[in-house]
Design a protein around this motif. Structure first.
Motif, PDB file in Angstrom:
ATOM      1  N   PHE A 364       5.373  13.406   2.955  1.00  0.00           N
ATOM      2  CA  PHE A 364       3.933  13.490   2.731  1.00  0.00           C
ATOM      3  C   PHE A 364       3.240  13.640   4.077  1.00  0.00           C
ATOM      4  O   PHE A 364       3.349  12.753   4.937  1.00  0.00           O
ATOM      5  CB  PHE A 364       3.407  12.209   2.072  1.00  0.00           C
ATOM      6  N   TYR A 365       2.494  14.737   4.261  1.00  0.00           N
ATOM      7  CA  TYR A 365       1.743  14.845   5.507  1.00  0.00           C
ATOM      8  C   TYR A 365       0.545  15.773   5.350  1.00  0.00           C
ATOM      9  O   TYR A 365       0.528  16.676   4.513  1.00  0.00           O
ATOM     10  CB  TYR A 365       2.637  15.316   6.656  1.00  0.00           C
ATOM     11  N   GLY A 366      -0.462  15.519   6.164  1.00  0.00           N
ATOM     12  CA  GLY A 366      -1.613  16.401   6.255  1.00  0.00           C
ATOM     13  C   GLY A 366      -2.504  16.438   5.032  1.00  0.00           C
ATOM     14  O   GLY A 366      -3.338  17.347   4.910  1.00  0.00           O
ATOM     15  N   ASN A 367      -2.377  15.481   4.120  1.00  0.00           N
ATOM     16  CA  ASN A 367      -3.256  15.454   2.959  1.00  0.00           C
ATOM     17  C   ASN A 367      -4.619  14.890   3.348  1.00  0.00           C
ATOM     18  O   ASN A 367      -4.733  14.071   4.266  1.00  0.00           O
ATOM     19  CB  ASN A 367      -2.617  14.627   1.848  1.00  0.00           C
ATOM     20  N   SER A 368      -5.666  15.297   2.648  1.00  0.00           N
ATOM     21  CA  SER A 368      -7.020  14.905   3.048  1.00  0.00           C
ATOM     22  C   SER A 368      -7.309  13.443   2.783  1.00  0.00           C
ATOM     23  O   SER A 368      -8.041  12.808   3.544  1.00  0.00           O
ATOM     24  CB  SER A 368      -8.048  15.768   2.314  1.00  0.00           C
ATOM     25  N   GLY A 369      -6.766  12.886   1.709  1.00  0.00           N
ATOM     26  CA  GLY A 369      -6.976  11.488   1.396  1.00  0.00           C
ATOM     27  C   GLY A 369      -5.730  10.673   1.677  1.00  0.00           C
ATOM     28  O   GLY A 369      -5.090  10.814   2.723  1.00  0.00           O
ATOM     29  N   ASP A 370      -5.371   9.805   0.735  1.00  0.00           N
ATOM     30  CA  ASP A 370      -4.172   8.981   0.882  1.00  0.00           C
ATOM     31  C   ASP A 370      -2.930   9.802   0.544  1.00  0.00           C
ATOM     32  O   ASP A 370      -2.982  10.721  -0.272  1.00  0.00           O
ATOM     33  CB  ASP A 370      -4.254   7.774  -0.054  1.00  0.00           C
ATOM     34  N   ALA A 371      -1.824   9.435   1.138  1.00  0.00           N
ATOM     35  CA  ALA A 371      -0.571  10.103   0.783  1.00  0.00           C
ATOM     36  C   ALA A 371      -0.147   9.727  -0.629  1.00  0.00           C
ATOM     37  O   ALA A 371       0.186  10.596  -1.445  1.00  0.00           O
ATOM     38  CB  ALA A 371       0.513   9.744   1.782  1.00  0.00           C
ATOM     39  N   ILE A 372      -0.155   8.418  -0.941  1.00  0.00           N
ATOM     40  CA  ILE A 372       0.217   7.910  -2.259  1.00  0.00           C
ATOM     41  C   ILE A 372      -0.877   6.946  -2.688  1.00  0.00           C
ATOM     42  O   ILE A 372      -1.214   6.014  -1.952  1.00  0.00           O
ATOM     43  CB  ILE A 372       1.574   7.185  -2.225  1.00  0.00           C
ATOM     44  N   ARG A 373      -1.440   7.170  -3.865  1.00  0.00           N
ATOM     45  CA  ARG A 373      -2.528   6.306  -4.327  1.00  0.00           C
ATOM     46  C   ARG A 373      -2.296   5.919  -5.786  1.00  0.00           C
ATOM     47  O   ARG A 373      -2.100   6.782  -6.642  1.00  0.00           O
ATOM     48  CB  ARG A 373      -3.872   6.999  -4.173  1.00  0.00           C
ATOM     49  N   PHE A 374      -2.368   4.606  -6.044  1.00  0.00           N
ATOM     50  CA  PHE A 374      -2.248   4.075  -7.395  1.00  0.00           C
ATOM     51  C   PHE A 374      -3.622   3.649  -7.880  1.00  0.00           C
ATOM     52  O   PHE A 374      -4.163   2.645  -7.428  1.00  0.00           O
ATOM     53  CB  PHE A 374      -1.285   2.882  -7.425  1.00  0.00           C
ATOM     54  N   ASP A 375      -4.188   4.415  -8.813  1.00  0.00           N
ATOM     55  CA  ASP A 375      -5.460   4.073  -9.449  1.00  0.00           C
ATOM     56  C   ASP A 375      -5.263   3.660 -10.893  1.00  0.00           C
ATOM     57  O   ASP A 375      -6.233   3.574 -11.656  1.00  0.00           O
ATOM     58  CB  ASP A 375      -6.425   5.270  -9.392  1.00  0.00           C
ATOM     59  N   ARG A 376      -4.030   3.422 -11.283  1.00  0.00           N
ATOM     60  CA  ARG A 376      -3.700   3.018 -12.643  1.00  0.00           C
ATOM     61  C   ARG A 376      -2.561   2.017 -12.597  1.00  0.00           C
ATOM     62  O   ARG A 376      -1.670   2.120 -11.749  1.00  0.00           O
ATOM     63  CB  ARG A 376      -3.286   4.253 -13.445  1.00  0.00           C
TER      64      ARG A 376
END
Length: 559
Positions: A364-376
């Motif tokens: 995971f690299y260069g993404n605008s937000g978080d690399a891994i996000r748990f919203d559930r």
């Protein structure tokens, strides 16, 4: 009793029915290919002739269409078992669909459906190949969207082959075939399909396959296909009966999806395998699991492996409403406009906890937000051996501008006085009066905007703004982490990950962040290397409960 002249073992006559040769030249049976004559009646008559012969002698036939432009007007052709359609290659053999004489008629090239023709397990198509031709659907129009305005629309097919086809600009899905058993979709290019789909209708995809018609196993391979600029999904699988069995046995291998709303979607399979694919520049997500389909059933038990998921406008991987499990392994997930991996709520299904999600050995690299996000909420997840670096690139502050330095085009904003960080606004919504657009990329003084929908000429929700009109860009999120827990994460294992930022200026603020809405209960967070993030290794707005947090390099030093 076997038909006279047939062998008992095979049910096939040693000699074909007279008047119905095994290989037919379409030109010798009434089709002209001159681009002017309506060839649909001759095609339909030939399909019926050969279909009747197949029923009589059990020997499959092939219609060969030499190079030419075959006009198919005002009616589709109801297909028959044992009849194949083969051309001289895309560009050489072209079928042009149109319905100027009957705008209510959707005019697929070939169709055979349960609703219209009684298709089913006992009335399926068998031994049909569609190969080496082009379908142009750009001349089909109607006042209302019709899901059957496809290139090919067949249901219940056994031993079907779809090979080396170019299907483009159909009003609905390009290749929209359901319930395929022992079938292959190979080297099919679908471009600009779903022209009349506003994004809320059924279908509108490049390749769309309804599943669940054959029980728990459907043997289907989709290989080496490309889907570009289609209205909804590039390639998707959708369970067709609510409460039905999610079938196993489906594979998507070596495909490319670009510029669709979603790249590849799993809306109800069990154990879907997606491997060696490229998903780039899609407007919502590269890979998508949700309950958005007609039966509100998300896929489960799938494996996404060895793919490049890059530069999608929102999330790279978007997983919603699946009960789990799901495995994400060995992928490159980079340069996406929001998060790399996003566990979230999608579709109309309830908020049941997802179980046994595995995120392993990805880059995971260069993404605008978080690399891994748990919203559930997730239980028993494994997040292991991932390389997570240089994310949170959406770092540019809020910005406004107007006057002589500001110019607009259908897909760009230029402010000659700006000094924006490269891609620091990527993924943001720019607002100009009542019009909005989404930033796909930016350099120091230019915002490149994503089309408002796949294939659209403009990025704006309204008219292109006039020069000098004021614009607004929102601020960046203050916290941009490698792994963000913004829901209940229970009994997870987070082990062996390397999470850092080595770019100048650094933008990934934390290795792990537990938000004030998140909860990390009974988790094992061990043996991670969290050194080198912009602000801190760990930020816990909600302290973890139970579990083990130990041997995390960088975090242990902070403690």
């Amino acid at each position: 009793m076997a038909h006279p002249g047939m062998t008992v073992a095979s049910g096939i006559r040693p000699h074909p029915v007279a008047g119905a040769p095994l290989l037919c030249d379409a030109r010798e049976h009434g089709l002209t290919g001159d681009g002017v004559t309506n060839d649909q009646p001759a095609l339909a008559a030939l399909v019926d002739l050969l279909g009747d012969a197949y029923e009589a002698d059990g020997r499959a036939r092939v219609i060969h269409c030499p190079p030419g432009v075959y006009s198919i007007r005002d009616a589709g052709t109801v297909w028959r078992s044992g009849v194949s359609l083969v051309g001289a290659g895309p560009g050489a053999t072209r079928f042009v669909l149109s319905n100027a004489g009957n705008r209510a008629e959707p005019v697929p090239l070939a169709f055979h459906t349960a609703q219209l023709h009684g298709a089913g397990r006992d009335r399926h198509l068998a031994n049909c190949t569609f190969a080496d031709f082009e379908i142009d659907g750009s001349q089909v129009a109607s006042a209302e969207y019709h899901p059957l305005a496809k290139g090919l629309g067949l249901q219940y097919v056994v031993r079907g082959v779809f090979r080396n086809l170019y299907i483009h600009h159909t009003a609905a899905t390009g290749l929209g075939c359901d319930f395929l058993q022992d079938c292959v979709i190979d080297r099919v290019l679908v471009v600009g399909c779903g022209r009349l789909d506003n994004g809320t209708e059924m279908g509108g995809a490049g390749i769309g396959v309804g599943i669940g018609g054959w029980g728990s196993i459907e043997r289907l391979a989709i290989v080496n296909c490309s889907a570009v600029g289609n209205a909804t999904n590039g390639i998707f699988l959708e369970l067709q009966e609510a409460g039905g069995l999610r079938p196993r046995g489906i594979k998507v291998i070596g495909c490319h999806t670009q510029g669709n709303r979603f790249g590849i979607s799993d809306w109800g399979a069990n154990g879907l395998i997606v491997t060696a694919c490229t998903m780039t520049g899609n407007l919502e997500a590269g890979f998508h699991v949700s309950a958005k389909g007609t039966t509100h059933t998300a896929g489960r038990g799938g494996i996404l492996t060895d793919c490049v998921i890059d530069g999608n406008l929102r999330d790279g991987i978007s997983i919603g409403n699946t009960p789990g499990p799901y495995t994400i392994r060995g992928n490159r997930v980079s340069g996406n406009g929001r998060h790399g991996y996003h566990q979230r709520s999608l579709g109309a299904a309830g908020q049941e906890v997802a179980e046994e999600i595995v995120i392993e050995s990805n880059d995971f690299y260069g993404n605008s937000g978080d690399a891994i996000r748990f919203d559930r909420p997730v239980r028993d997840a494994i997040v292991m051996d991932n390389r997570i670096r240089n994310n949170g690139r959406q770092v540019a502050p809020a910005m406004t501008g107007h006057g002589d330095s500001v110019r607009y085009s259908e897909k760009s904003v230029v402010d000659r006085t700006a000094t924006w960080p490269n891609d620091g606004h990527r993924g943001k919504v720019v607002r100009v009066g009542r019009a909005i657009a989404v930033v796909a990329a930016n350099d120091a003084d230019t915002l490149t905007l994503a089309p408002i929908r796949p294939g659209a000429f403009t990025a704006w929700s309204g008219d292109t703004p006039k020069p000098g009109t004021p614009y607004e860009l929102p601020s960046a999120p203050p916290v941009r982490a490698g792994i963000t827990v913004n829901a209940e994460l229970t009994a997870a294992t987070v082990r062996g990950n390397r999470i850092w930022d080595n770019r100048e200026p650094a933008t990934q603020t934390h290795g792990i962040w537990i938000t004030d809405q998140g909860c990390c209960a009974d988790c094992r967070v061990v043996d991670n290397d969290l050194a080198g993030n912009l602000d801190a290794a760990v930020r816990a707005d909600t302290p973890p409960v139970g579990g083990r947090w130990e041997r995390n390099y960088g975090h242990d030093d902070e403690g």
